[in-house]
Enzyme design. Structure first.
Site, PDB file in Angstrom:
ATOM      1  N   ASP A  78       0.820  -1.225   0.000  1.00 38.11           N
ATOM      2  CA  ASP A  78       0.000   0.000   0.000  1.00 38.11           C
ATOM      3  C   ASP A  78       0.851   1.271   0.000  1.00 38.11           C
ATOM      4  O   ASP A  78       0.315   2.377   0.091  1.00 38.11           O
ATOM      5  CB  ASP A  78      -0.911   0.023   1.240  1.00 38.11           C
ATOM      6  N   ARG A 103       0.668  -1.828   7.626  1.00 38.64           N
ATOM      7  CA  ARG A 103       1.228  -0.583   7.063  1.00 38.64           C
ATOM      8  C   ARG A 103       2.175   0.147   8.025  1.00 38.64           C
ATOM      9  O   ARG A 103       2.727   1.198   7.672  1.00 38.64           O
ATOM     10  CB  ARG A 103       0.090   0.362   6.629  1.00 38.64           C
ATOM     11  N   ARG A 149      -9.652   5.548  11.057  1.00 41.47           N
ATOM     12  CA  ARG A 149      -8.194   5.454  11.121  1.00 41.47           C
ATOM     13  C   ARG A 149      -7.585   6.455  12.113  1.00 41.47           C
ATOM     14  O   ARG A 149      -7.143   6.063  13.182  1.00 41.47           O
ATOM     15  CB  ARG A 149      -7.579   5.662   9.722  1.00 41.47           C
ATOM     16  N   HIS A 178     -11.210   7.089   4.964  1.00 44.33           N
ATOM     17  CA  HIS A 178     -10.304   8.237   5.097  1.00 44.33           C
ATOM     18  C   HIS A 178     -11.074   9.481   4.636  1.00 44.33           C
ATOM     19  O   HIS A 178     -11.860   9.399   3.683  1.00 44.33           O
ATOM     20  CB  HIS A 178      -9.093   8.104   4.156  1.00 44.33           C
ATOM     21  N   CYS A 272      -4.882   9.709  -3.038  1.00 52.79           N
ATOM     22  CA  CYS A 272      -4.163   8.743  -2.195  1.00 52.79           C
ATOM     23  C   CYS A 272      -2.715   8.562  -2.659  1.00 52.79           C
ATOM     24  O   CYS A 272      -1.837   8.291  -1.855  1.00 52.79           O
ATOM     25  CB  CYS A 272      -4.841   7.384  -2.229  1.00 52.79           C
TER      26      CYS A 272
HETATM   27  N1  ARG Z   1      -5.302   0.110   1.026  1.00 51.50           N
HETATM   28  C1  ARG Z   1      -5.017   1.380   1.623  1.00 51.50           C
HETATM   29  C2  ARG Z   1      -5.568   1.427   3.023  1.00 51.50           C
HETATM   30  O1  ARG Z   1      -6.637   0.922   3.256  1.00 51.50           O
HETATM   31  C3  ARG Z   1      -5.569   2.488   0.800  1.00 51.50           C
HETATM   32  C4  ARG Z   1      -5.140   3.851   1.263  1.00 51.50           C
HETATM   33  C5  ARG Z   1      -5.729   4.960   0.471  1.00 51.50           C
HETATM   34  N2  ARG Z   1      -5.160   6.180   0.809  1.00 51.50           N
HETATM   35  C6  ARG Z   1      -5.847   7.308   1.028  1.00 51.50           C
HETATM   36  N3  ARG Z   1      -5.186   8.426   1.163  1.00 51.50           N
HETATM   37  N4  ARG Z   1      -7.143   7.312   1.189  1.00 51.50           N
HETATM   38  O2  ARG Z   1      -4.957   1.953   3.921  1.00 51.50           O
END
Ligand code: ARG
Length: 279
Positions: A78, A103, A149, A178, A272
């Site tokens: 990612d 991550r 998040r 997000h 992203c």
């Molecule tokens: N697969 C990543 C996650 O879920 C995607 C992140 C997307 N990034 C963003 N800035 N919205 O963390």
């Protein structure tokens, strides 16, 4: 106020040259699921992802922006979503601290990269925050998301570290995990967003602060049309968001559609992939 261009047809929009940080999807795959978009059983074409990403990078350069890179790390699929690596405002940076263990290692990699970016100040975070994924800069104000998040404590941490006004917004739909999946800045005082992704209270706040906002519908939000990048005139946006592309054009913006269909399989799009290095 809307300034009309000669001829009086479309409002005058002024682009400014930007400095972006991106990460080539050399190790991109969907091998885990940390948002509802990700399905490890669905195949991903990495070569195609790289090609699409190169298209995005070339688009920025053609528009006159500077693109800098962070080295992709094997095992961090990612990492292409560079926006999550931090928040940079006025030459000061707040690093990221990721929610999911898959991550976690991206945090220190970005922190090291930001330390080499010629910024005045780089702060290592104590609270969980996923960088520009949950922080959207609109002029002098930073809109900050929470719910899936970024920890609300990180909002105050960003305000202190970067010396900016931070306004908290609550996300209520897991598909829009997000803030940058459902809200974006068009210029220093204009935003576009998808109201149902926010709590009633946050919606009221957005309505009061941005009465001229462009509102997206479900179809555009569901292809991550709001995950766009604007330079004040040109709006780089997924080509799948046909309704929003038309609405933006009608409101005097210049949409620049791109294809990022492979990256959408991981729940990401244009914004992203793009961290802005401001000031
Ligand atoms: N697969 C990543 C996650 O879920 C995607 C992140 C997307 N990034 C963003 N800035 N919205 O963390």
């Amino acid at each position: 106020m809307t300034i009309l261009a000669p001829g009086g047809v479309s409002p005058l929009r002024t682009p400014t040259a930007r400095r972006y940080l991106m990460c080539r999807p050399d190790h991109f795959e969907v091998s885990y699921a940390i948002n509802p978009w990700m399905d490890p059983a669905r195949p991903v074409d990495r070569a195609r992802a790289v090609q699409q990403w190169e298209g995005l990078r070339a688009t920025y350069e053609r528009l006159g922006h500077r693109v800098e890179l962070i080295e992709p790390v094997p095992g961090l699929p990612d990492m292409v979503f560079a926006a999550n690596g931090g928040l940079v405002v006025g030459g000061r940076a707040l690093g990221a601290r990721f929610t999911h263990p898959q991550r976690t290692a991206e945090g220190p990699a970005h922190l090291a990269r930001l330390r080499r970016a010629g910024l005045q100040h780089v702060v290592e975070p104590t609270h969980v925050n996923e960088g520009e994924g949950d922080f959207v800069v609109v002029g002098d104000r930073v809109l900050a998301g929470t719910g899936y998040r970024t920890d609300p404590g990180a909002h105050a941490e960003a305000a202190a570290a970067l010396d900016v006004e931070v306004l908290s917004l609550e996300l209520v739909d897991p598909r829009f995990y997000h803030l940058d999946t459902c809200l974006a800045a068009l210029d220093d005082s204009t935003i576009a967003y998808y109201p149902p992704a926010f709590s009633a209270r946050s919606r009221d706040l957005l309505e009061a602060l941005y009465p001229d906002a462009v509102l997206a519908d479900a179809a555009d939000a569901e292809v991550l049309g709001l995950n766009f990048v604007s330079d004040g005139r040109n709006v780089v946006i997924t080509q799948e968001a046909v309704g929003l592309v038309a609405a933006l054009r009608g409101a005097g913006w210049t949409p620049v559609p791109v294809d990022l269909s492979e990256l959408l399989k991981a729940g990401g799009s244009v914004k992203c992939c793009t961290m802005e290095l401001r000031g």
